[in-house]
Scaffold this motif. Sequence first.
Motif, PDB file in Angstrom:
ATOM      1  N   VAL A 141       0.850  -1.187   0.000  1.00 40.60           N
ATOM      2  CA  VAL A 141       0.000   0.000   0.000  1.00 40.60           C
ATOM      3  C   VAL A 141       0.888   1.240   0.000  1.00 40.60           C
ATOM      4  CG1 VAL A 141      -1.755   1.286   1.265  1.00 40.60           C
ATOM      5  CG2 VAL A 141      -1.860  -1.216   1.175  1.00 40.60           C
ATOM      6  N   ALA A 142       0.775   2.060  -1.039  1.00 44.40           N
ATOM      7  CA  ALA A 142       1.686   3.199  -1.174  1.00 44.40           C
ATOM      8  C   ALA A 142       1.336   4.350  -0.238  1.00 44.40           C
ATOM      9  CB  ALA A 142       1.672   3.690  -2.626  1.00 44.40           C
ATOM     10  N   ASP A 143       0.072   4.557   0.054  1.00 46.91           N
ATOM     11  CA  ASP A 143      -0.357   5.715   0.836  1.00 46.91           C
ATOM     12  C   ASP A 143      -0.131   5.469   2.330  1.00 46.91           C
ATOM     13  OD1 ASP A 143      -1.519   7.971   1.856  1.00 46.91           O
ATOM     14  OD2 ASP A 143      -3.578   7.446   1.316  1.00 46.91           O
ATOM     15  N   PRO A 144       0.714   6.276   2.994  1.00 45.47           N
ATOM     16  CA  PRO A 144       0.976   6.065   4.430  1.00 45.47           C
ATOM     17  C   PRO A 144      -0.256   6.292   5.289  1.00 45.47           C
ATOM     18  CG  PRO A 144       1.990   8.107   3.666  1.00 45.47           C
ATOM     19  CD  PRO A 144       1.525   7.388   2.449  1.00 45.47           C
ATOM     20  N   LEU A 145      -1.177   7.173   4.853  1.00 45.98           N
ATOM     21  CA  LEU A 145      -2.384   7.412   5.630  1.00 45.98           C
ATOM     22  C   LEU A 145      -3.276   6.168   5.634  1.00 45.98           C
ATOM     23  CD1 LEU A 145      -3.914   9.444   7.328  1.00 45.98           C
ATOM     24  CD2 LEU A 145      -4.996  10.300   5.245  1.00 45.98           C
ATOM     25  N   THR A 146      -3.389   5.522   4.487  1.00 47.25           N
ATOM     26  CA  THR A 146      -4.171   4.284   4.427  1.00 47.25           C
ATOM     27  C   THR A 146      -3.533   3.209   5.293  1.00 47.25           C
ATOM     28  OG1 THR A 146      -4.934   4.784   2.177  1.00 47.25           O
ATOM     29  CG2 THR A 146      -5.073   2.493   2.890  1.00 47.25           C
ATOM     30  N   ARG A 147      -2.220   3.116   5.260  1.00 41.71           N
ATOM     31  CA  ARG A 147      -1.548   2.122   6.109  1.00 41.71           C
ATOM     32  C   ARG A 147      -1.820   2.402   7.585  1.00 41.71           C
ATOM     33  NH1 ARG A 147       2.888   3.323   2.730  1.00 41.71           N
ATOM     34  NH2 ARG A 147       4.072   4.148   4.512  1.00 41.71           N
ATOM     35  N   ALA A 148      -1.838   3.695   7.958  1.00 41.14           N
ATOM     36  CA  ALA A 148      -2.122   4.045   9.348  1.00 41.14           C
ATOM     37  C   ALA A 148      -3.535   3.625   9.740  1.00 41.14           C
ATOM     38  CB  ALA A 148      -1.938   5.546   9.557  1.00 41.14           C
ATOM     39  N   VAL A 149      -4.483   3.782   8.828  1.00 36.58           N
ATOM     40  CA  VAL A 149      -5.856   3.343   9.093  1.00 36.58           C
ATOM     41  C   VAL A 149      -5.884   1.830   9.336  1.00 36.58           C
ATOM     42  CG1 VAL A 149      -8.153   3.047   8.080  1.00 36.58           C
ATOM     43  CG2 VAL A 149      -6.959   5.229   7.839  1.00 36.58           C
ATOM     44  N   VAL A 150      -5.137   1.090   8.517  1.00 29.65           N
ATOM     45  CA  VAL A 150      -5.101  -0.365   8.665  1.00 29.65           C
ATOM     46  C   VAL A 150      -4.462  -0.759   9.983  1.00 29.65           C
ATOM     47  CG1 VAL A 150      -4.218  -2.519   7.689  1.00 29.65           C
ATOM     48  CG2 VAL A 150      -5.108  -0.741   6.183  1.00 29.65           C
ATOM     49  N   TRP A 151      -3.340  -0.114  10.324  1.00 33.74           N
ATOM     50  CA  TRP A 151      -2.696  -0.418  11.603  1.00 33.74           C
ATOM     51  C   TRP A 151      -3.664  -0.155  12.764  1.00 33.74           C
ATOM     52  CZ3 TRP A 151       1.171  -3.443  12.066  1.00 33.74           C
ATOM     53  CH2 TRP A 151       2.237  -3.449  11.168  1.00 33.74           C
ATOM     54  N   GLY A 152      -4.390   0.952  12.673  1.00 37.32           N
ATOM     55  CA  GLY A 152      -5.357   1.253  13.719  1.00 37.32           C
ATOM     56  C   GLY A 152      -6.460   0.216  13.807  1.00 37.32           C
ATOM     57  N   ALA A 153      -6.916  -0.274  12.646  1.00 37.20           N
ATOM     58  CA  ALA A 153      -7.965  -1.297  12.624  1.00 37.20           C
ATOM     59  C   ALA A 153      -7.461  -2.603  13.233  1.00 37.20           C
ATOM     60  CB  ALA A 153      -8.447  -1.519  11.196  1.00 37.20           C
ATOM     61  N   LEU A 154      -6.214  -2.957  12.945  1.00 40.01           N
ATOM     62  CA  LEU A 154      -5.642  -4.178  13.517  1.00 40.01           C
ATOM     63  C   LEU A 154      -5.521  -4.060  15.031  1.00 40.01           C
ATOM     64  CD1 LEU A 154      -2.823  -4.903  10.902  1.00 40.01           C
ATOM     65  CD2 LEU A 154      -5.002  -6.109  11.150  1.00 40.01           C
ATOM     66  N   ARG A 155      -5.111  -2.901  15.491  1.00 36.43           N
ATOM     67  CA  ARG A 155      -4.986  -2.684  16.935  1.00 36.43           C
ATOM     68  C   ARG A 155      -6.356  -2.758  17.608  1.00 36.43           C
ATOM     69  NH1 ARG A 155      -5.403   1.482  20.589  1.00 36.43           N
ATOM     70  NH2 ARG A 155      -3.877   1.554  22.272  1.00 36.43           N
ATOM     71  N   GLU A 156      -7.365  -2.122  17.006  1.00 37.38           N
ATOM     72  CA  GLU A 156      -8.707  -2.159  17.588  1.00 37.38           C
ATOM     73  C   GLU A 156      -9.256  -3.579  17.620  1.00 37.38           C
ATOM     74  OE1 GLU A 156     -10.567   0.189  19.056  1.00 37.38           O
ATOM     75  OE2 GLU A 156      -8.842   1.513  18.898  1.00 37.38           O
ATOM     76  N   ALA A 157      -8.956  -4.360  16.587  1.00 29.39           N
ATOM     77  CA  ALA A 157      -9.424  -5.751  16.571  1.00 29.39           C
ATOM     78  C   ALA A 157      -8.823  -6.539  17.729  1.00 29.39           C
ATOM     79  CB  ALA A 157      -9.061  -6.409  15.240  1.00 29.39           C
ATOM     80  N   LEU A 158      -7.552  -6.267  18.043  1.00 28.61           N
ATOM     81  CA  LEU A 158      -6.919  -6.918  19.191  1.00 28.61           C
ATOM     82  C   LEU A 158      -7.586  -6.491  20.489  1.00 28.61           C
ATOM     83  CD1 LEU A 158      -4.558  -8.575  20.460  1.00 28.61           C
ATOM     84  CD2 LEU A 158      -3.271  -6.424  20.502  1.00 28.61           C
ATOM     85  N   LEU A 159      -7.791  -5.191  20.656  1.00 33.81           N
ATOM     86  CA  LEU A 159      -8.364  -4.681  21.897  1.00 33.81           C
ATOM     87  C   LEU A 159      -9.812  -5.119  22.084  1.00 33.81           C
ATOM     88  CD1 LEU A 159      -6.965  -1.024  21.978  1.00 33.81           C
ATOM     89  CD2 LEU A 159      -6.046  -3.063  23.065  1.00 33.81           C
ATOM     90  N   ASP A 160     -10.513  -5.340  20.972  1.00 35.34           N
ATOM     91  CA  ASP A 160     -11.919  -5.759  21.053  1.00 35.34           C
ATOM     92  C   ASP A 160     -12.081  -7.269  21.136  1.00 35.34           C
ATOM     93  OD1 ASP A 160     -12.769  -3.165  20.994  1.00 35.34           O
ATOM     94  OD2 ASP A 160     -13.292  -3.146  18.879  1.00 35.34           O
ATOM     95  N   GLY A 161     -10.978  -8.011  21.104  1.00 37.30           N
ATOM     96  CA  GLY A 161     -11.060  -9.462  21.195  1.00 37.30           C
ATOM     97  C   GLY A 161     -11.486 -10.133  19.907  1.00 37.30           C
ATOM     98  N   ARG A 162     -11.467  -9.397  18.788  1.00 44.20           N
ATOM     99  CA  ARG A 162     -11.832  -9.989  17.499  1.00 44.20           C
ATOM    100  C   ARG A 162     -10.624 -10.579  16.785  1.00 44.20           C
ATOM    101  NH1 ARG A 162     -12.737  -6.340  14.273  1.00 44.20           N
ATOM    102  NH2 ARG A 162     -12.445  -4.456  15.521  1.00 44.20           N
TER     103      ARG A 162
END
Length: 453
Positions: A166-187
């Motif tokens: 993924v070339a866009d760093p902002l999109t990558r940041a969104v993905v990293w945030g989604a992965l972190r939230e999935a961990l915190l939510d137990g998903r």
Amino acid sequence: ITYTQGAAVLRQLNAYLGDESFLGGVVAHLRTHSFGNATLADLVGAWERSSGKDVSAWADAWLRTSGVDALSCEVTPDGEIAVGCDSRSDPPRSRPHAITVTAFDDIGTPTAADVVVTGQRTVVPLQVSGPAEPVFVVPDSADQTWAKIKLDDQSAAAAPQSLAKVADPLTRAVVWGALREALLDGRSSPDAYLDALTSALPLESDLAVEVLLGAAPNSGAIGLLGRYFRSPARRATLEALAGRLLAEAEPGSNRQLIAARQTIDVTSDAELLHRWSAGDVPDGLLYDADLRWRTLISRCALDAADQADIDDLCRDDPSSQGALHALRARTSMPTAAVKDWAWRALTTDTSLSNYELYAVAERFFPPEHATVTGAYVERYFAEIPDTASIRTGWVAERAALLAYPGSSVSESTLDLAERCLGRTDLSVAVRRSISDGTDDLRRVLVSRKSAGT
């Protein structure tokens, strides 16, 4: 949350209205009310006139209703992409979300479309099928709204290998945030998150997301995530990843500094930390007072340094920050005498400054000291509430949160917390901290159950 959410909501309104209408409304509002007073209704009216949209309804949904929506994507077998919106308001409230949805194929080629999400399901004007069938779909890929972002199962599984494409760093940041939230939510399991870190973080060029490795057991800044990775195997994975980042970093670069800090936080190699303390550090690394104190605090936590080492460094760094670091280092030592002193400081000592109190609180319950601090878990819920009688509200609240025994991840700790929250004599400040800490504790327990650990 006030400043972050406020900025995100303004960004969402800008995406909803468009640049010209958003800025046009602001300019008209300032010109009309210059040197005078104005209300929110005046500003909303200016935006309505500039855009032709019902901004009053937008303001009711976004500014006068609590809760955060969850956005997720689904891809149907025929290539249709739709965004689902799960309202977290009580009662449920429909909020419009003007976002960009981007689909990536297996080589990272993006196909994007803008959409205004309304209701529970909104079809995206984007048809992807055939050779360019997406393996990775990101809702809100431009980070335009305030919402919890959920990746679909296929995208979550593809994330570790797809992020680097993924070339866009902002999109990558969104993905990293989604992965972190999935961990915190137990998903998502801790191992899945570690897989993403191991696969994608060494290839990540955006330094901001490298703090995700701060999910270490010794990390004071992001101590919550460290509770997910306490097994020896997971800690070894973190150590290896930090070592790789440090070895591959350009000498003297910001990336090297970040990797060095992460290494200090995650390593269990006391000999490595001792060599660094003696000046044997990686080429190009500016081993300043901050890194020296970080190293000493970790050495103390590993029972590889003592009060004499703290005193020596205090003589070299007599600053106010050095004095606070010395308190963190002392509190990190895993001895009964130190913990007794620190506990009395937390619960009875009114001579400490606010920041001295916080320094002691944040280092009292490191995960590796469970055998020494175990007896203090029950005492936390029995005695910390009473500190509201000797400290002001904000100070009592902050100290209670920093000292929360979140490293004691067990049903018995949760039971103690819930019984404490059932008390009717808790101050508002302490109740809030214990409630926040307990919410984090529940998340870790859910994650462990989902991972079978």
